[in-house]
Structure formats: structure tokens, C-alpha cells
Scaffold this motif. Structure first.
Motif, mmCIF file in Angstrom:
data_model
loop_
_atom_site.group_PDB
_atom_site.id
_atom_site.type_symbol
_atom_site.label_atom_id
_atom_site.label_comp_id
_atom_site.label_asym_id
_atom_site.label_seq_id
_atom_site.Cartn_x
_atom_site.Cartn_y
_atom_site.Cartn_z
ATOM 1 N N VAL A 48 -69.585 12.732 14.475
ATOM 2 C CA VAL A 48 -69.108 13.990 13.878
ATOM 3 C C VAL A 48 -68.809 13.750 12.400
ATOM 4 O O VAL A 48 -68.256 12.710 12.023
ATOM 5 C CB VAL A 48 -67.833 14.494 14.589
ATOM 6 C CG1 VAL A 48 -67.299 15.754 13.913
ATOM 7 C CG2 VAL A 48 -68.126 14.761 16.060
ATOM 8 N N SER A 49 -69.168 14.702 11.584
ATOM 9 C CA SER A 49 -68.837 14.611 10.163
ATOM 10 C C SER A 49 -68.099 15.871 9.737
ATOM 11 O O SER A 49 -68.326 16.953 10.282
ATOM 12 C CB SER A 49 -70.098 14.425 9.307
ATOM 13 O OG SER A 49 -70.977 15.522 9.493
ATOM 14 N N ALA A 50 -67.223 15.702 8.761
ATOM 15 C CA ALA A 50 -66.434 16.823 8.241
ATOM 16 C C ALA A 50 -66.920 17.182 6.849
ATOM 17 O O ALA A 50 -67.677 16.434 6.218
ATOM 18 C CB ALA A 50 -64.955 16.451 8.211
ATOM 19 N N GLY A 51 -66.470 18.327 6.379
ATOM 20 C CA GLY A 51 -66.741 18.702 4.995
ATOM 21 C C GLY A 51 -65.747 17.981 4.093
ATOM 22 O O GLY A 51 -65.605 16.767 4.152
ATOM 23 N N ASP A 52 -65.031 18.719 3.265
ATOM 24 C CA ASP A 52 -64.039 18.107 2.376
ATOM 25 C C ASP A 52 -62.842 17.611 3.185
ATOM 26 O O ASP A 52 -62.376 18.280 4.108
ATOM 27 C CB ASP A 52 -63.558 19.121 1.335
ATOM 28 C CG ASP A 52 -64.654 19.474 0.338
ATOM 29 O OD1 ASP A 52 -65.567 18.641 0.169
ATOM 30 O OD2 ASP A 52 -64.609 20.572 -0.232
ATOM 31 N N ILE A 53 -62.354 16.429 2.805
ATOM 32 C CA ILE A 53 -61.149 15.872 3.418
ATOM 33 C C ILE A 53 -60.099 15.712 2.322
ATOM 34 O O ILE A 53 -60.362 15.101 1.288
ATOM 35 C CB ILE A 53 -61.424 14.514 4.088
ATOM 36 C CG1 ILE A 53 -62.421 14.691 5.239
ATOM 37 C CG2 ILE A 53 -60.122 13.898 4.605
ATOM 38 C CD1 ILE A 53 -62.814 13.384 5.908
ATOM 39 N N THR A 54 -58.934 16.289 2.539
ATOM 40 C CA THR A 54 -57.825 16.194 1.591
ATOM 41 C C THR A 54 -56.659 15.488 2.265
ATOM 42 O O THR A 54 -56.325 15.806 3.413
ATOM 43 C CB THR A 54 -57.371 17.596 1.137
ATOM 44 O OG1 THR A 54 -58.488 18.283 0.565
ATOM 45 C CG2 THR A 54 -56.245 17.501 0.115
ATOM 46 N N VAL A 55 -56.077 14.523 1.566
ATOM 47 C CA VAL A 55 -54.929 13.800 2.116
ATOM 48 C C VAL A 55 -53.769 13.913 1.141
ATOM 49 O O VAL A 55 -53.931 13.644 -0.058
ATOM 50 C CB VAL A 55 -55.265 12.315 2.372
ATOM 51 C CG1 VAL A 55 -54.092 11.630 3.068
ATOM 52 C CG2 VAL A 55 -56.525 12.182 3.227
ATOM 53 N N TRP A 56 -52.606 14.308 1.634
ATOM 54 C CA TRP A 56 -51.405 14.453 0.819
ATOM 55 C C TRP A 56 -50.307 13.547 1.368
ATOM 56 O O TRP A 56 -50.304 13.182 2.551
ATOM 57 C CB TRP A 56 -50.903 15.902 0.848
ATOM 58 C CG TRP A 56 -51.790 16.882 0.144
ATOM 59 C CD1 TRP A 56 -52.439 16.698 -1.031
ATOM 60 C CD2 TRP A 56 -52.102 18.218 0.566
ATOM 61 N NE1 TRP A 56 -53.133 17.825 -1.385
ATOM 62 C CE2 TRP A 56 -52.951 18.781 -0.411
ATOM 63 C CE3 TRP A 56 -51.742 18.989 1.679
ATOM 64 C CZ2 TRP A 56 -53.441 20.075 -0.318
ATOM 65 C CZ3 TRP A 56 -52.233 20.286 1.780
ATOM 66 C CH2 TRP A 56 -53.073 20.821 0.793
ATOM 67 N N SER A 57 -49.365 13.238 0.502
ATOM 68 C CA SER A 57 -48.193 12.477 0.956
ATOM 69 C C SER A 57 -46.964 12.939 0.201
ATOM 70 O O SER A 57 -47.042 13.335 -0.965
ATOM 71 C CB SER A 57 -48.400 10.973 0.742
ATOM 72 O OG SER A 57 -48.485 10.666 -0.645
ATOM 73 N N THR A 58 -45.845 12.919 0.890
ATOM 74 C CA THR A 58 -44.528 13.101 0.284
ATOM 75 C C THR A 58 -43.654 11.993 0.865
ATOM 76 O O THR A 58 -44.111 11.229 1.719
ATOM 77 C CB THR A 58 -43.920 14.485 0.613
ATOM 78 O OG1 THR A 58 -43.361 14.445 1.939
ATOM 79 C CG2 THR A 58 -44.945 15.598 0.524
ATOM 80 N N PRO A 59 -42.410 11.875 0.439
ATOM 81 C CA PRO A 59 -41.562 10.840 1.035
ATOM 82 C C PRO A 59 -41.394 10.990 2.547
ATOM 83 O O PRO A 59 -41.073 10.016 3.221
ATOM 84 C CB PRO A 59 -40.217 11.039 0.321
ATOM 85 C CG PRO A 59 -40.539 11.759 -0.939
ATOM 86 C CD PRO A 59 -41.722 12.601 -0.642
#
Length: 691
Positions: free
Chosen positions: A38-49
Motif C-alpha cells: 500500500v502506498s499513501a499520498g502526502d505524509i505529514t508528521v507533527w510533534s509537540t511536547p
């Protein structure tokens, strides 16, 4: 197609670990998808504390059915082989197909894999990602922590959101069940927040005073600090690392400017900056003249009802830290550097090399030798001192490590050298000595300032030479990617000092004088080779090829580094011209003929033909010109002399048959080629040049 949202809610994630955590989350997610095709389109990863979040766009809702075939043993093979093949592929013997392969009946297994719901795939993928997640440091928690099989995480996990197309992806990990609720800001938000789908995740958290995008938070901090400083008539000291760190410490950043007591400005500015940065994560400011101002910028994690209260609290904490720094500053000055230096006898430099005091003694002797031998002289810079360079260099060397035992350097190891320079200045020592103490660690890397003051050059070079040579002598050299004593950096520093200051000394001389009496006497060749490798690395930045260095060193291995580099630059410039490229081709043709014939010059000469005579005449002119030019270090002139051979050698090969039936002619022509080779070798060994 559907969008997928994953949020892992947790206790505080250290700011320094968040960048790596984002990369790890994306890596594990793509691994799990890839394993299922399986492949995805755009992948966005965020982080906070308090959270890691991933949004993957355009995921299919189910995987396609797959038909796979596997070739097995031939028909008639032992039952054990056939049964093993069936077990491996998860099929029964009755389902095997027979096909002919190269005239022989062979078993084939046909495996039909039906399509799978992607939500089912994610249900098993999420626990696997959490289980395999790699943190620099991790912990177990709760009742399950008694088992070594329990989940490890950077801090305790407290929630999981997993939504595909707005529907919850059911899964369980670390004792938690996935859902669609999360938490907002620790102080500005109360209760759970329901998330409908990937699109409303960031907006709903923003409404709860959480900015999930770390880049957006960094931009707010960067611009907010700039505006706060400008409003006070100041300029914030740019510090991108501190911007990123504060973005990792806050979910709703609010930069605020405060002031500290001007009396603290008596402390060196570097100390104030480090105190504010390292201990408190504050930015500092400069006034219009570029001097450090009594201002700091802290990054609050709340919208304060009264920002002055927040600023005052941070001011008090910083004031306490600065008071400690001022105490160290004043306490250290009550003892002279000479007395501080005696404390170096209690610090081990290395178990094989004694104490730091032992190292200082070696460095002092070496620094004096560099000056007395005329390698480092007052001519490097305008000299206004009544004392000799050698005396000042030895004095600076004996004090250069004294600040290692001071309270200030104990608190801030980054300030070693710098604080010694300040203390020497306060003590009234000559400026040449204080400058040398301050800068003797330089250069510490590519692009760093290279000292040019004579005393500083002598101490810096001596320090690096002692470190490099002694560690090699005791077999503590770099291996692969490991270089615990920074010997590669020391080697580059030595070369930079030699080349930038035009110091005329050979590697053999430096290695010999810096040798430890108890170390291996056979390490010199290895050290020289190491420095040559470092020279190739350093010169690569100037576009110089490694084979050019090899070509020059092959004909003058004991030349000083300045001479070698000048010659190498001239050689490469010449080879890159048409004359140089054609002469190189002619040389290699001549060298190949001589090698094939195993020829040594000295045979009887015969009457030359016109092309031979022209080459002889060209050599008669070029050889003495090249010799005198090399002696005068006019390497461009030496290359010009070689360039005059290009046309005659081309004409020689076009008009003359080297392997003539007449043995005298053949011998004479081979001798001429040997002479050409020798003439070229006056400048460089062209056989080492690639191409």
C-alpha cells in the motif's frame, strides 16, 4: 481513497528527541504500508511536547487481491521435499499444479491472496509501530512495567487517535484503546476534544491553544522574539538551535522580553549568553553598537493575563543563575593562572600519556622549538612586544590549560580557552599571551578562524601536534567512523595553521620533534600518511584532486606542506589546459612503451630523424628551465616549460616508429622517451594522474 490520522498522546517528549521521533514515525508507517503493498499520498508528521501526529493522504480503503506463484521441486521428488515446499507456501499437496519446465514436469504453488481492508491492516500496524519505535532513551510504566515484554516509550503514553476516513481504526497498544479524543493545552483547555477526521485535527487543537505544526511554532518564536527586541530598540541574537528547542518545549509559544540587572554585564558576554541559553533557554539581545544588552527573551507556553508577572518570574530565575556566574568569575580571579595550572597535575589527560600537566610541559617545549627554529616568527604579524616570540609562546603554552580547573569552566566546559584568555587579561599578562590562551584551540573545524598571531600559532600548532603524534604513537588512532580523540580535526587544524601562515616545515620534522619518548618509534610513517589523507580532504574543498597530490609527493616526498600545495595547484591548473591534457597523453604513451620494453636508458645513440631532433632540442631547453623554476618555486613557470614539449612529442609519435628494425635507432628512441619521462618527473609523477 481516505485520509488517515494517527496521534500518540504522551507525557513530555524532550525537545531534542522530537526531530528524530518524527522521522521514526514516518519510517515505521511507510514500512508497514510497504509490507502490504500500500502506498499513501502526502505524509505529514507533527510533534509537540505532548504528542506525535501523522496524517497520510489518499490511502486506499482496501488492498487489491494478489495472485502469486512459486516454483517447487520436480514431479517425482522425495515426499519430504514436496511437503516442505507446501508448508513454506501455505498450500496443500492437492492444490499444486504441474507444469513443464525445460522438458521436465515441475510442481507450482498458486497462492491467491484476497484484498484486505486497509483499516484491518492499520489495526495490526499501529501496535507494531509502537512496539518497534526507537527512542534514544525510553521507559516502562504502570503495573505492566514489571514485565520486560511491556511497552517502552519515551514517557508514558496516554492516548491514541486512529481515524481512517473519519472512522476509528480499532487497535490496542500499551494498554490503551484507540479512539477519536485527545487533550488540548495543559492550562488553556479543559476536558477531551473530539476529532472528526484528519482535516479538523489541527483546527480543533488550535482552538484548544495547541499549534501542532512545529515549523509554525518556530516561526512564531522567531518573529515574536524579533519584534519584542525591536520594540525595545534592540536586536535579538539569532540562534536557530534555540528557536527549534523552544518550539519543542511549547504548544502555544509567546515570546516575552525582560531585563536583568546591568551589573551582571561585568561578567564576560559569552558567560551571560551561555547562562541564558543553556540553563534557561532564553535569547539574548544586543544594542545598536553590537554590545550585549541587559535584556533577555523567554518563550512562555501560555497567553498570560499579565505578561509582566511571567517576565518577572523568569527574571528572578535568570538573576540567580547570573549571580552564580558572577560568583565564579570573581572567585576564579582570586587565584593566578599559574597557581590554577598546578591543579592540572590532578587531571589525567590519558592513561598512557599522563596528566594534563604532562601534556602542557610537552606543548610548552614544542611551542618554544617552533619559534627558536624560525618556523613561527614575529614576521607573521606586526610585532610590538619587547619580549621574544619564543618566551611568550612558552609562557602562553604553560598557562593555556589552566582554566580547566576554574569554577567557570567547570560549569561551562564550552568556555575553556576563552575564560583563560579573560583571566590572563585581568591578571595583566601580555596581550599576546592572553590572546594565545583564548584562541589556542582554533581552528576547531572547517570554516573556523585560523590564528595568525605568532604566539597563538605556535601554541595552537604545538597543542595539536602533541595530541596527534602521541595518540598515534600509543595506537589510539581513528578507526572507521570512530575518532574519540578528534585526531582528524587535529590533523586538519595542523594543516590549516601551516598553509594559512606559510610555515615552512616538513611533516617529518614536526612528527620527529613532537614524538613522545615512550611511544612507538615506528608510527612516523603512519602519521605522515594520515596527514596526507587529511590534506586531500582539505584540498578537496578547493577543487583539488587527490591524484594531483600523489603525483607531486611521489617526486618530492619530504617537501614542506606549503611547497607541496603550491605545486599541486599549479599542476592541476596545467593539466586542465589542452597543452597539459595532451602532454599527459603523450607521457602515458611513452611510459607504457618503456614499461612494456622494460627499458633502461644508456644505449648507443644513432643519428636522429627531424622529429627526434626537434624533441631533443625542446628537451634541451625545457629541462633547465623547469629545474630552475622549481628551485625558485615558480611552479607555473615549470609548467610552462613542460608545455613547450607538447608539440614536439605529438610530432615525434606521428613521424617516428619507436620499435624500428634498426636496433640502434630503436635504442636511441627509447632513450629519448626515457629522457622525456625524466624531464616530466622533475615537476610531478604523471603516472599517478588519473585520466
Amino acid at each position: 481513497m481516505a485520509d488517515f490520522l494517527l496521534e500518540l498522546l504522551t507525557e513530555e517528549i524532550p525537545a531534542r528527541m522530537q526531530k528524530g521521533a518524527r522521522a521514526e514515525l514516518e519510517k515505521l508507517f511507510t514500512r508497514e504500508l510497504g509490507a502490504a503493498g500500500v502506498s499513501a499520498g502526502d505524509i505529514t508528521v507533527w510533534s509537540t511536547p505532548r504528542r506525535l501526529a501523522l496524517i497520510a493522504r489518499d490511502l486506499p480503503t482496501e488492498t487489491e487481491a494478489v495472485r502469486e506463484e512459486a516454483k517447487g521441486p520436480p514431479v517425482g521428488a522425495p515426499d519430504q521435499a514436496v511437503d516442505g515446499f507446501c508448508r513454506k507456501n501455505g498450500v496443500t499437496r492437492e492444490s499444486l499444479e504441474e507444469r513443464e519446465v525445460k522438458g521436465r514436469a515441475t510442481y507450482f504453488a498458486v497462492i491467491e491472496k484476497p484484498g484486505q481492508q486497509v483499516s484491518d491492516l492499520l489495526s495490526s500496524a499501529i501496535p507494531a509501530m509502537i512496539r518497534d519505535f526507537s527512542w534514544p532513551k525510553s521507559m516502562r510504566w504502570g503495573e505492566a512495567s514489571v514485565s520486560s515484554e511491556s511497552t517502552r516509550w519515551v514517557r508514558p503514553l496516554s492516548g491514541i487517535i486512529a481515524l481512517l476516513g473519519g472512522e476509528v481504526v480499532p487497535c490496542e497498544a500499551a494498554g490503551l484503546t484507540s479512539g477519536r479524543t485527545t487533550m488540548g493545552h495543559r492550562f488553556h483547555s479543559n476536558g477531551l476534544i473530539g476529532i472528526d477526521d484528519a482535516d479538523d485535527y489541527a483546527p480543533k487543537l488550535r482552538a484548544a491553544h495547541v499549534i501542532v505544526d512545529q515549523e509554525e511554532r518556530a516561526g512564531i518564536i522567531r518573529e515574536g522574539a524579533r519584534k519584542a527586541a525591536k520594540a525595545a530598540g534592540l536586536t535579538v541574537v539569532a540562534d536557530e538551535g534555540l528557536v527549534v528547542e523552544n518550539a519543542g518545549l511549547t504548544e502555544w509559544p509567546a515570546p516575552l522580553l525582560g531585563r536583568f540587572d546591568e551589573e551582571f554585564l561585568d561578567v564576560p558576554p559569552e558567560v551571560i549568553r551561555l547562562t541564558a541559553r543553556v540553563n534557561q533557554k532564553y535569547f539574548v539581545c544586543e544594542d545598536a553598537s553590537g554590545k550585549l544588552a541587559n535584556a533577555f527573551i523567554c518563550t512562555a507556553n501560555i497567553d498570560a493575563a499579565d505578561p509582566a508577572v511571567v517576565v518577572d518570574g523568569n527574571r528572578k530565575v535568570l538573576a540567580a543563575r547570573l549571580a552564580d556566574a558572577r560568583f565564579f568569575w570573581e572567585l576564579d580571579q582570586k587565584t593566578t593562572l599559574e597557581k590554577h595550572a598546578k591543579g592540572l597535575e590532578r587531571i589525567t589527560f590519558h592513561e598512557k600519556l599522563g596528566t594534563v600537566a604532562d601534556k602542557v610541559e610537552r606543548v610548552a617545549k614544542l611551542a618554544r622549538w617552533l619559534c627558536e627554529e624560525g618556523i613561527v616568527t614575529a614576521d607573521l604579524q606586526d610585532w610590538n612586544s619587547d619580549e621574544s616570540v619564543a618566551d611568550l609562546a612558552e609562557q602562553a603554552a604553560r598557562l593555556c590549560k589552566a582554566d580547566l580547573v576554574t569554577e567557570m569552566v567547570g560549569e561551562f566546559p564550552e568556555l575553556q580557552g576563552l575564560m583563560g584568555g579573560y583571566y590572563a587579561e585581568k591578571e595583566g599578562l601580555p596581550s599576546e599571551v592572553s590572546d594565545a590562551i583564548r584562541d589556542h584551540y582554533k581552528p576547531v573545524g572547517q570554516g573556523d578562524d585560523v590564528p595568525t598571531a605568532p604566539v597563538t600559532v605556535a601554541v595552537s600548532l604545538a597543542d595539536k601536534l602533541d595530541t596527534l603524534v602521541c595518540f598515534f604513537q600509543f595506537d589510539e588512532k581513528p578507526t572507521g567512523s570512530k575518532d574519540p580523540f578528534a585526531l582528524r580535526r587535529a590533523g586538519l587544524g595542523i594543516l590549516a595553521l601551516l598553509l594559512n601562515n606559510g610555515l615552512r616545515v616538513t611533516m617529518r620534522q614536526l612528527i620527529t620533534i613532537a614524538a613522545h619518548p615512550d611511544g612507538s618509534a615506528d608510527a612516523g610513517r603512519e602519521i605522515a600518511g594520515f596527514l596526507i589523507d587529511r590534506l586531500k580532504v582539505q584540498q578537496r574543498g578547493s577543487g583539488i584532486r587527490h591524484d594531483m597530490i600523489d603525483a607531486v609527493l611521489a617526486v618530492e616526498p619530504d617537501a614542506d606542506t606549503v611547497r607541496v600545495v603550491k605545486r599541486v595547484h599549479a599542476l592541476q591548473s596545467f593539466i586542465e589546459t589542452d597543452n597539459g591534457a595532451n602532454l599527459l597523453a603523450g607521457y602515458k604513451r611513452a611510459a607504457n612503451i618503456l614499461k612494456k620494453e622494460e627499458w633502461e636508458a644508456g644505449a648507443k645513440n644513432s643519428a636522429p630523424e627531424p622529429a627526434e631532433a626537434a624533441l631533443i632540442a625542446a628537451l634541451d631547453q625545457a629541462e633547465p628551465k623547469a629545474t630552475s623554476a622549481i628551485e625558485a618555486e615558480d611552479f607555473e613557470g615549470a609548467m610552462e616549460a613542460l608545455a613547450s614539449l607538447r608539440a614536439p612529442i605529438d610530432a615525434f609519435f606521428e613521424g617516428v616508429t619507436v620499435n624500428d628494425r634498426d636496433t640502434d635507432k630503436r635504442a636511441s628512441r627509447l632513450d629519448l622517451l626515457a629522457r622525456l619521462r625524466s624531464a616530466v618527473h622533475q615537476v610531478a609523477d604523471f603516472s599517478r594522474i588519473e585520466g
